[in-house]
Design a protein around this motif. Structure first.
Motif, PDB file in Angstrom:
ATOM      1  N   ALA A 277     -26.952 -18.676  32.205  1.00 11.92           N
ATOM      2  CA  ALA A 277     -26.593 -18.425  33.849  1.00 11.92           C
ATOM      3  C   ALA A 277     -25.208 -17.521  33.776  1.00 11.92           C
ATOM      4  O   ALA A 277     -25.171 -16.492  34.644  1.00 11.92           O
ATOM      5  N   GLU A 337     -30.405 -12.751  40.364  1.00 13.64           N
ATOM      6  CA  GLU A 337     -29.710 -13.911  40.875  1.00 13.64           C
ATOM      7  C   GLU A 337     -30.676 -15.058  40.900  1.00 13.64           C
ATOM      8  O   GLU A 337     -30.268 -16.240  40.816  1.00 13.64           O
ATOM      9  N   LYS A 338     -32.108 -14.790  41.072  1.00 14.48           N
ATOM     10  CA  LYS A 338     -33.047 -15.827  41.237  1.00 14.48           C
ATOM     11  C   LYS A 338     -33.029 -16.567  39.887  1.00 14.48           C
ATOM     12  O   LYS A 338     -33.261 -17.801  39.691  1.00 14.48           O
ATOM     13  N   ARG A 340     -30.728 -16.470  37.761  1.00 10.39           N
ATOM     14  CA  ARG A 340     -29.427 -17.330  37.435  1.00 10.39           C
ATOM     15  C   ARG A 340     -29.364 -18.495  37.959  1.00 10.39           C
ATOM     16  O   ARG A 340     -28.881 -19.665  37.338  1.00 10.39           O
ATOM     17  N   GLN A 341     -29.855 -18.641  39.481  1.00 11.77           N
ATOM     18  CA  GLN A 341     -30.141 -19.998  39.953  1.00 11.77           C
ATOM     19  C   GLN A 341     -31.008 -20.871  39.216  1.00 11.77           C
ATOM     20  O   GLN A 341     -30.658 -22.142  39.124  1.00 11.77           O
ATOM     21  N   ASP A 342     -32.234 -20.372  38.685  1.00 12.57           N
ATOM     22  CA  ASP A 342     -33.047 -21.338  37.998  1.00 12.57           C
ATOM     23  C   ASP A 342     -32.316 -21.789  36.813  1.00 12.57           C
ATOM     24  O   ASP A 342     -32.306 -22.922  36.368  1.00 12.57           O
ATOM     25  N   ALA A 345     -29.930 -24.364  37.899  1.00 16.74           N
ATOM     26  CA  ALA A 345     -30.579 -25.596  38.026  1.00 16.74           C
ATOM     27  C   ALA A 345     -30.658 -26.360  36.764  1.00 16.74           C
ATOM     28  O   ALA A 345     -30.908 -27.535  36.629  1.00 16.74           O
ATOM     29  N   THR A 622     -27.242 -14.965  50.863  1.00 22.62           N
ATOM     30  CA  THR A 622     -26.753 -16.176  49.865  1.00 22.62           C
ATOM     31  C   THR A 622     -26.136 -17.093  50.770  1.00 22.62           C
ATOM     32  O   THR A 622     -25.934 -17.057  51.622  1.00 22.62           O
TER      33      THR A 622
END
Length: 684
Positions: A277, A337-338, A340-342, A345, A622
């Motif tokens: 991330a 960004e998607k 990174r968010q994954d 999580a 965001t």
């Protein structure tokens, strides 16, 4: 309508025969599986047999009568209307998505259960009986009569089409998931196969055909929902009553969670995802140079592999990676960004299933609590304002039947919602106990089969060959569909669940498509463009609009938009902010006028759409721009109070409605006002 009436007795007889026949089909396929029938044939028979039944009901219910086509002749008994409403209501989000949401969110997912069931209390108290007494065809009909003309009607048509379209795309997407997995066809083709089933049900008979089809669909979906979890409950606990015993498994699951979360290899994997991330964050910060560097490095890798004569599979994988790289910095920012968010999580332990608003950070707990309350609020008010649900209460014989119909709707919905938490607990127990810690090379076949359609992913990030919890990703939309396979149940149970999911998606899609086509043909064309149109022409326009909207919705669904539950939640926010204040104040406050209603609907809807664009990654937003850290799915929590406030202020600053409109309010709201108002009829 009396239980002893000929219509009710005939309906009981028809659906009893239908129910026995469906159970017979399940038993026959179970026997056939034991004798060697392949899973592919079982899945196809389940899906095509049920679609054929719906199509037959649709053909038998065809009509050219306007009242029958729009409101089923206003003679649907309360119990059967409650069953049809439950099927209309329990969409792919409820049937497919709810168990997955509870699986991942635990306690926080109960916001969907409380919001969706609580909304029917508002329907019964504030809207259903009054709209039935109003006695027309659509929600924009009421807005046009109550708020003096076409301006409010046009805003109502726009909001109804927008909310229903977002909702129906989610249903058709669910149809694509089911057909692509259980029939073995491409997702995009499966979407249009399901579309054919939707159109056959609604095209020829309108609300009449959809109503009787939805009763049949409810019977299938509730059987399909209850049977697998009952078998799973008996397998895990020895008691075939999941609603009563899943608490015992929940306690054991809490102990299992503590063991998994403290396991050293699990912590190692989560640390690696945290580093990933951070790497994505660095690449986003360094755009556009980072994209250029990434592409150059991948080109060099492909060249090197070709030079050294690497295996064709390895070269193909490198070429695919190069081909899938973002083409522009904006695309890279969105994609990374998607990712990174994954990775973020996966870098933290999931919340304990039974713990409310967990976490060491007080700010995070407050945020979780606020989002829980906001989502419950939006779903309750959205339920009470969804046009395709409110339209169902126009089909009952009288106001009393409308009230009773709400009771039956809530009862039939309760049967599913009280079971959904048990599904989540049993599914998580099976995954944590029997899958996590397994050798990746010997995972069960369902992992590979669902992986082919991109809904289950396994990544051995630390290369130890053992599956850790963080290395497994199961799309929340397929948790329920794969539970029979996770638990090792016969494939006929998987086929049954698929048939139930299809019934849920088709039933809701039918109601939504009718809502959109009625809004465009009845409210826009007949009421505003050509009031002299003949009955035949009106029905032709309705059916053509139905076909066009269905094809467009299927095309959008084939693009694989966001998760089913998010799209459905967005539809609720739109409906709540656009309709709830105008409908409630229109019934209970005589002073509300057309200028206030139009301004309030536009303001509420506008602030809701603005917030979703501001905060959702798809539109470049965001959560850093969120107000009070409220998630995009609950954007209606801002639109509803704005709608109420604007209607009240603008109405008080402008002239009151004329006496005939205030008389309409009395006619709709007061029980002693029976009959029909001449002025009311003239206004329509």
């Amino acid at each position: 309508m009396s239980v002893r009436s000929p219509l009710v007795r005939r309906l009981w007889r028809y659906y009893a025969v239908y129910g026995v026949g469906f159970v017979g089909l399940i038993v026959s396929l179970a026997i056939a599986e034991q004798l060697g029938m392949t899973p592919r044939w079982i899945g196809q028979i389940f899906l095509f047999a049920t679609i054929a039944i719906y199509a037959l009901i649709g053909v038998m219910s065809r009509t050219s009568d306007v009242s029958e086509y729009y409101v089923a002749g206003r003679r649907v008994p309360a119990l059967f209307n409650g069953m049809a409403t439950a099927a209309d209501w329990m969409s792919a989000a409820s049937f497919i998505g709810l168990a997955g949401t509870l699986y991942y969110s635990g306690f926080a997912g109960l916001a969907f259960v409380t919001g969706w069931t609580g909304g029917y209390v508002l329907v019964a108290l504030l809207l259903a009986p009054f709209l039935r007494k109003f006695g027309q065809f659509t929600i924009p009909d009421f807005l046009g009569a109550r708020y003096e003309g076409h301006f409010a009607r046009v805003v109502g048509v726009f909001a109804a089409v927008l909310a229903s379209f977002v909702y129906v795309v989610a249903q058709i997407y669910g149809v694509g998931l089911i057909t692509s997995r259980f029939i073995g066809i491409e997702f995009e083709i499966g979407v249009f196969v399901g579309l054919a089933g939707i159109l056959v049900c609604s095209f020829l008979g309108g609300m009449r055909a959809v109503t009787w089809t939805q009763v049949a669909q409810y019977l299938i979906l509730i059987i399909a929902y209850l049977v697998p979890v009952t078998i799973l409950s008996y397998k895990v606990t020895g008691v075939p009553v999941p609603q009563a015993v899943y608490g015992q498994v929940l306690n054991e699951l809490g102990i299992k969670e503590l063991e998994l979360f403290s396991e050293p290899r699990e912590n190692e994997v989560r640390s690696m995802y945290r580093s990933r991330a951070e790497e994505y964050a660095r690449k986003i910060t360094d755009l556009p140079e980072s994209l250029t560097t990434e592409r150059a490095g991948q080109v060099q890798r492909v060249t090197e592999l070709r030079t050294i004569g690497a295996p064709a599979r390895e070269i193909a994988a490198a070429e695919r990676t190069l081909r899938d790289l973002p083409r522009t910095p904006d695309e890279a920012r969105l994609k990374w960004e998607k990712a990174r968010q994954d990775s973020l999580a996966r870098s933290v332990n999931p919340p304990p299933h039974a713990e409310a608003f967990s976490g060491a950070d007080p700010a995070a707990r407050d945020s979780a609590r606020n989002n829980f309350l906001a989502l419950s609020f939006v779903l309750m008010l959205g339920t009470a304002a969804l046009p395709h649900i409110l339209m169902r209460y126009y089909t009952t014989p009288c106001v009393r039947s409308a009230r009773r119909s709400v009771f039956w709707s809530l009862f039939f919905i309760f049967l599913l919602y009280v079971t959904a938490p048990a599904y989540a607990v049993f599914a998580k127990w099976e995954v944590y106990s029997n899958l996590i810690g397994s050798n990746i090379g010997s995972l069960p076949p369902w992992v590979a089969s669902w992986g082919k359609v991109g809904l289950v992913k396994v990544e051995d990030i630390n290369g130890d060959g053992i599956l850790q919890l963080a290395e497994l990703t199961i799309n929340s939309d397929v948790i329920l569909l794969i539970i029979p396979e996770i638990a090792g149940l016969p494939y006929v149970v998987s086929g049954l669940v698929a048939a139930g999911g299809l019934a849920a998606a088709l039933s809701t899609a039918d109601g939504l498509l009718l809502t959109i086509s009625h809004a465009l043909s009845h409210d826009l064309y007949y009421k505003m463009v050509n009031p002299q149109a003949s009955t035949q022409r009106r029905l032709v326009i309705t059916k053509s609009q139905l076909l066009v909207v269905a094809v467009v919705a299927a095309w959008v669904a084939s693009l694989r938009p966001d998760s089913i539950l998010f799209m459905v939640g967005l539809a609720f926010s739109i409906a709540a902010s656009a309709f709830f204040p105008a409908l409630v104040l229109g019934i209970f406050w005589k002073r509300a006028n057309k200028w206030g209603a139009v301004a309030g609907m536009l303001a509420g809807l506008g602030i809701t759409l603005y917030y979703i664009v501001r905060t959702h990654p798809f539109f470049g937003g965001t959560m850093a721009d969120a107000w009070m850290d409220i998630h995009p799915i609950s954007c209606g929590v801002f639109g509803v109070p704005v709608g109420f406030l604007v209607i009240a202020v603008v109405s008080l600053l402008t002239p009151p409605p004329p006496p005939e409109v205030q008389a309409l309010v009395d006619f709709v709201r007061l029980p002693d006002r029976v009959g029909t108002l001449p002025v009311f009829e003239k206004r329509l």
